[in-house]
Enzyme design. Structure first.
Site, mmCIF file in Angstrom:
data_model
loop_
_atom_site.group_PDB
_atom_site.id
_atom_site.type_symbol
_atom_site.label_atom_id
_atom_site.label_comp_id
_atom_site.label_asym_id
_atom_site.label_seq_id
_atom_site.Cartn_x
_atom_site.Cartn_y
_atom_site.Cartn_z
ATOM 1 C CB VAL A 124 -0.999 0.055 1.192
ATOM 2 C CG1 VAL A 124 -2.097 -0.969 1.038
ATOM 3 C CG2 VAL A 124 -0.280 -0.075 2.525
ATOM 4 C CE1 TYR A 149 -0.395 2.689 14.118
ATOM 5 C CE2 TYR A 149 -0.950 3.543 16.291
ATOM 6 C CZ TYR A 149 -1.271 2.783 15.181
ATOM 7 O OH TYR A 149 -2.481 2.143 15.134
HETATM 8 P P1 NAP Z 1 -1.901 -6.673 11.963
HETATM 9 O O1 NAP Z 1 -2.584 -7.725 12.723
HETATM 10 O O2 NAP Z 1 -0.409 -6.537 12.077
HETATM 11 O O3 NAP Z 1 -2.298 -6.769 10.410
HETATM 12 C C1 NAP Z 1 -1.796 -5.818 9.529
HETATM 13 C C2 NAP Z 1 -2.289 -6.082 8.130
HETATM 14 O O4 NAP Z 1 -1.802 -5.035 7.261
HETATM 15 C C3 NAP Z 1 -1.776 -7.386 7.569
HETATM 16 O O5 NAP Z 1 -2.747 -7.927 6.710
HETATM 17 C C4 NAP Z 1 -0.553 -6.953 6.772
HETATM 18 O O6 NAP Z 1 -0.238 -7.891 5.761
HETATM 19 C C5 NAP Z 1 -1.063 -5.631 6.206
HETATM 20 N N1 NAP Z 1 0.026 -4.721 5.806
HETATM 21 C C6 NAP Z 1 1.012 -4.192 6.573
HETATM 22 N N2 NAP Z 1 1.831 -3.440 5.809
HETATM 23 C C7 NAP Z 1 1.341 -3.477 4.549
HETATM 24 C C8 NAP Z 1 1.746 -2.921 3.312
HETATM 25 N N3 NAP Z 1 2.841 -2.141 3.211
HETATM 26 N N4 NAP Z 1 0.996 -3.159 2.213
HETATM 27 C C9 NAP Z 1 -0.104 -3.952 2.289
HETATM 28 N N5 NAP Z 1 -0.537 -4.505 3.425
HETATM 29 C C10 NAP Z 1 0.184 -4.281 4.541
HETATM 30 O O7 NAP Z 1 -2.456 -5.214 12.363
HETATM 31 P P2 NAP Z 1 -3.849 -4.796 13.033
HETATM 32 O O8 NAP Z 1 -3.641 -4.756 14.494
HETATM 33 O O9 NAP Z 1 -4.947 -5.569 12.463
HETATM 34 O O10 NAP Z 1 -3.939 -3.276 12.527
HETATM 35 C C11 NAP Z 1 -4.646 -2.974 11.333
HETATM 36 C C12 NAP Z 1 -4.935 -1.479 11.288
HETATM 37 O O11 NAP Z 1 -5.641 -1.119 12.461
HETATM 38 C C13 NAP Z 1 -3.686 -0.606 11.246
HETATM 39 O O12 NAP Z 1 -3.925 0.502 10.404
HETATM 40 C C14 NAP Z 1 -3.550 -0.139 12.679
HETATM 41 O O13 NAP Z 1 -2.910 1.094 12.777
HETATM 42 C C15 NAP Z 1 -4.992 -0.049 13.096
HETATM 43 N N6 NAP Z 1 -5.202 -0.127 14.545
HETATM 44 C C16 NAP Z 1 -4.991 -1.301 15.215
HETATM 45 C C17 NAP Z 1 -5.249 -1.355 16.582
HETATM 46 C C18 NAP Z 1 -5.110 -2.618 17.370
HETATM 47 O O14 NAP Z 1 -5.316 -2.568 18.586
HETATM 48 N N7 NAP Z 1 -4.834 -3.753 16.788
HETATM 49 C C19 NAP Z 1 -5.647 -0.196 17.267
HETATM 50 C C20 NAP Z 1 -5.814 0.988 16.556
HETATM 51 C C21 NAP Z 1 -5.604 1.010 15.188
HETATM 52 P P3 NAP Z 1 1.256 -8.026 5.161
HETATM 53 O O15 NAP Z 1 2.224 -7.736 6.275
HETATM 54 O O16 NAP Z 1 1.338 -9.406 4.637
HETATM 55 O O17 NAP Z 1 1.341 -7.008 4.062
#
Ligand code: NAP
Length: 259
Positions: free
Chosen positions: A65, A157
């Site tokens: 992305v 972040y």
């Molecule tokens: P996660 O479990 O680490 O999953 C991240 C996802 O994003 C994976 O599918 C990963 O796949 C993909 N990704 C990462 N870098 C990428 C890239 N350069 N291009 C395409 N895909 C990419 O993370 P998550 O906790 O679900 O977080 C997802 C979103 O929610 C993020 O934007 C994060 O900031 C937000 N968020 C999360 C939380 C939380 O508590 N978990 C809280 C607030 C906000 P690949 O690595 O294979 O590309």
């Protein structure tokens, strides 16, 4: 009951894991056709298979992305395969933790590219599809970290997540020309693969600081995203909703202990 999104074509970036996978599952369960976009093939294929085995429609495409050519190719291929793009869930993101003293300029740029620049790139790439359809929806996964709270190690972040909200104000105005809305979900601490990497201590302390006394489930975010994607949310744009179990509410440690 929301009007069905059955048959809609939905891109979920980062749909292979965590919150993105939750959004993909919630949308697929409502009959949407889901395109999972991520870098890693194995997890993306597994997520798509899981959805298909549950009776849903899902495909996946490789995409970084942070890279314009990659995003453009993914969106164009999705439009070809699904006959258009109705909904974009710009969700992919990373949250490496490093305090400013040790943070390199490259660390900063990497987080900005994956979390913030990507939001612009994905929206930009979908505009032709929204214009063609005469309507569209964008749901951005932001965070409470940055726009509302802070946490040592997450200066880059937090800035990227607050930046997404700044972006969506003007984006909402420009996208209105294409009858397209853009809104953001601001998750608190949601139990995902990415969050598990932060360790048991982090998860325990966080759960204890949340009034509802648990981390969120990925479906909690999927359901909020579903609302923004629904016909019923047609007049809501440029807005955000916090989904955090009340995490941002306590004024002090004492306040949470009082519960
Ligand atoms: P996660 O479990 O680490 O999953 C991240 C996802 O994003 C994976 O599918 C990963 O796949 C993909 N990704 C990462 N870098 C990428 C890239 N350069 N291009 C395409 N895909 C990419 O993370 P998550 O906790 O679900 O977080 C997802 C979103 O929610 C993020 O934007 C994060 O900031 C937000 N968020 C999360 C939380 C939380 O508590 N978990 C809280 C607030 C906000 P690949 O690595 O294979 O590309």
């Amino acid at each position: 009951m929301l009007t069905s999104i059955a048959g809609k074509s939905v891109i979920v970036t980062g749909g292979s894991k965590g919150i993105g996978k939750g959004i993909a599952k919630v949308f697929a369960a409502q009959g949407a056709r889901v395109m999972i976009a991520a870098r890693g093939a194995e997890a993306a294929e597994m997520a798509a298979t899981e959805i298909r085995e549950a009776g849903g429609t899902a495909e996946w495409l490789p995409c970084d992305v942070a890279d314009w050519d990659s995003v453009k190719a993914m969106v164009e291929r999705t439009a070809e395969l699904f006959g258009g793009v109705d909904i974009l869930c710009a969700n992919a993101g990373i949250f490496p933790q490093v305090k400013m003293l040790d943070m390199s300029p490259e660390d900063w740029d990497g987080v900005m590219a994956t979390n913030l620049k990507s939001t612009f790139l994905c929206v930009k790439a979908c505009i032709p599809a929204f214009e063609k359809a005469g309507k569209g929806r964008v749901i951005v996964t932001s965070s409470i970290t940055g726009p509302v709270t802070g946490f040592p190690g997450w200066a880059h972040y937090g800035a990227s997540k607050a930046g997404q909200l700044g972006f969506l104000k003007t984006a909402a105005m420009e996208l209105s020309r294409y009858n397209t809305t853009i809104n953001a979900v601001m998750p608190g601490n949601i139990y995902t693969e990415g969050l598990q990497d932060l360790g048991e201590d982090y998860l325990k302390t966080m759960a204890a600081s949340i009034p509802l006394k648990r981390l969120g489930a990925v479906e909690d975010i999927g359901n909020a995203a579903l609302f923004f994607a629904s016909d019923e949310a047609a007049y809501v744009t440029g807005q955000q909703i916090v989904v955090d179990g009340g995490q941002i509410l306590p004024e002090s440690l004492e306040a949470i202990e009082e519960i």
